[in-house]
Scaffold this motif. Structure first.
Motif, mmCIF file in Angstrom:
data_model
loop_
_atom_site.group_PDB
_atom_site.id
_atom_site.type_symbol
_atom_site.label_atom_id
_atom_site.label_comp_id
_atom_site.label_asym_id
_atom_site.label_seq_id
_atom_site.Cartn_x
_atom_site.Cartn_y
_atom_site.Cartn_z
ATOM 1 N N PHE A 21 0.853 -1.187 0.000
ATOM 2 C CA PHE A 21 0.000 0.000 0.000
ATOM 3 C C PHE A 21 0.889 1.236 0.000
ATOM 4 N N ARG A 22 0.684 2.096 -0.937
ATOM 5 C CA ARG A 22 1.397 3.358 -0.988
ATOM 6 C C ARG A 22 0.346 4.470 -1.017
ATOM 7 N N PRO A 23 0.298 5.262 0.061
ATOM 8 C CA PRO A 23 -0.691 6.337 0.071
ATOM 9 C C PRO A 23 -0.436 7.336 -1.050
ATOM 10 N N ALA A 24 -1.505 7.956 -1.511
ATOM 11 C CA ALA A 24 -1.383 8.969 -2.558
ATOM 12 C C ALA A 24 -0.510 10.117 -2.056
ATOM 13 N N ARG A 25 0.262 10.670 -2.944
ATOM 14 C CA ARG A 25 1.119 11.800 -2.579
ATOM 15 C C ARG A 25 0.229 12.969 -2.178
ATOM 16 N N GLN A 26 0.545 13.561 -1.044
ATOM 17 C CA GLN A 26 -0.234 14.695 -0.550
ATOM 18 C C GLN A 26 0.146 15.958 -1.324
ATOM 19 N N ARG A 27 -0.844 16.794 -1.540
ATOM 20 C CA ARG A 27 -0.595 18.072 -2.203
ATOM 21 C C ARG A 27 0.167 18.988 -1.247
ATOM 22 N N PRO A 28 1.099 19.792 -1.743
ATOM 23 C CA PRO A 28 1.807 20.738 -0.866
ATOM 24 C C PRO A 28 0.838 21.796 -0.356
ATOM 25 N N VAL A 29 1.127 22.304 0.829
ATOM 26 C CA VAL A 29 0.274 23.331 1.425
ATOM 27 C C VAL A 29 1.012 24.661 1.472
ATOM 28 N N ARG A 30 0.229 25.705 1.445
ATOM 29 C CA ARG A 30 0.738 27.068 1.536
ATOM 30 C C ARG A 30 0.106 27.715 2.754
ATOM 31 N N MET A 31 0.926 28.310 3.612
ATOM 32 C CA MET A 31 0.395 29.019 4.768
ATOM 33 C C MET A 31 0.035 30.435 4.339
ATOM 34 N N ASP A 76 -4.107 23.670 0.501
ATOM 35 C CA ASP A 76 -3.463 22.865 -0.546
ATOM 36 C C ASP A 76 -4.035 23.155 -1.936
ATOM 37 N N GLY A 77 -4.838 24.204 -2.027
ATOM 38 C CA GLY A 77 -5.437 24.571 -3.311
ATOM 39 C C GLY A 77 -6.805 23.956 -3.530
ATOM 40 N N GLU A 78 -7.128 22.939 -2.758
ATOM 41 C CA GLU A 78 -8.448 22.311 -2.852
ATOM 42 C C GLU A 78 -9.221 22.433 -1.551
ATOM 43 N N ALA A 79 -8.517 22.355 -0.431
ATOM 44 C CA ALA A 79 -9.169 22.409 0.876
ATOM 45 C C ALA A 79 -8.172 22.921 1.905
ATOM 46 N N LEU A 80 -8.701 23.433 3.005
ATOM 47 C CA LEU A 80 -7.843 23.831 4.113
ATOM 48 C C LEU A 80 -7.418 22.567 4.849
ATOM 49 N N GLN A 81 -6.132 22.483 5.153
ATOM 50 C CA GLN A 81 -5.580 21.295 5.801
ATOM 51 C C GLN A 81 -5.153 21.555 7.236
ATOM 52 N N GLY A 82 -5.173 22.804 7.671
ATOM 53 C CA GLY A 82 -4.804 23.129 9.040
ATOM 54 C C GLY A 82 -5.062 24.593 9.310
ATOM 55 N N TYR A 83 -5.096 24.922 10.584
ATOM 56 C CA TYR A 83 -5.241 26.322 10.967
ATOM 57 C C TYR A 83 -4.710 26.534 12.371
ATOM 58 N N VAL A 84 -4.382 27.778 12.662
ATOM 59 C CA VAL A 84 -4.029 28.204 14.009
ATOM 60 C C VAL A 84 -4.661 29.570 14.231
ATOM 61 N N LEU A 85 -5.147 29.761 15.448
ATOM 62 C CA LEU A 85 -5.799 31.012 15.842
ATOM 63 C C LEU A 85 -5.229 31.442 17.173
ATOM 64 N N ALA A 86 -4.785 32.693 17.245
ATOM 65 C CA ALA A 86 -4.305 33.246 18.507
ATOM 66 C C ALA A 86 -5.069 34.525 18.804
ATOM 67 N N GLY A 87 -5.274 34.753 20.076
ATOM 68 C CA GLY A 87 -5.908 35.976 20.536
ATOM 69 C C GLY A 87 -4.960 36.714 21.449
#
Length: 178
Positions: A21-31, A76-87
């Motif tokens: 099993f080889r998982p599909a290559r993940q798309r690169p993400v941009r912050m 990643d151009g298709e969906a948000l893959q992470g987030y951080v929120l600071a107050g």
């Protein structure tokens, strides 16, 4: 390129099927900073990550209005893959990480650390001297990330605050001096 026998592939079923099993290559993400148009997708991601304790949409909207400069996403151009929120408060020099989440499919790639390092740098540049956050005391992965980032219990009781989010909703309160 060297080929490895199926039993050394990391796939526990490879020896049975002969296939690796080889998982599909993940798309690169941009912050990047969040936009108003991102709010529905941010809400979806927050619900995926935090389930029953996710922020309601209206709260994410208000947090966006208040802290847009401290709300970052990994896209990643298709969906948000992470987030951080600071107050941040007014003049106390204290900031809070109010949320940090990574999509389940992208965990283990260092995205949480990337988000944490970026937000800590921004808070330091804003003159914040101490950062705190809360975490579910059973979330070992998040606790490991925070401790490896320098966070330590913020109270004498090891940081544990019983019923912090209401009855039965205990949290660890961790802090970091910048």
């Amino acid at each position: 390129m060297a080929a490895y026998p199926a039993e050394h592939s990391g796939d526990p079923f490879a020896s049975l099927t002969g296939q690796v099993f080889r998982p599909a290559r993940q798309r690169p993400v941009r912050m990047r900073g969040v936009t108003e148009a991102d709010l529905p997708e941010l809400h979806r991601l927050d619900r995926e990550v935090f389930q029953e304790v996710a922020y309601p949409y209206f709260m994410l909207r208000q947090l966006f209005d208040m802290y847009a400069d401290h709300l970052l996403v990994l896209d990643d151009g298709e969906a948000l893959q992470g987030y951080v929120l600071a107050g941040i408060g007014d003049d106390s020099g204290l900031g809070w990480v109010l949320g940090l989440g990574v999509a389940r499919a992208r965990r283990g790639e260092g995205l949480g650390r990337r988000l944490m390092l970026e937000i800590l740098g921004r808070l330091r540049n804003d003159g914040i001297r101490e950062v705190r956050l809360t975490v579910d005391p059973t979330n070992a992965a998040a606790i490991a990330l925070y401790k490896s980032s320098g966070f330590a219990p913020a109270t004498a009781e090891g940081g544990l605050r019983r019923n912090y989010f209401g009855p039965g909703e205990h949290r660890l309160v961790l802090g970091l001096s910048l």
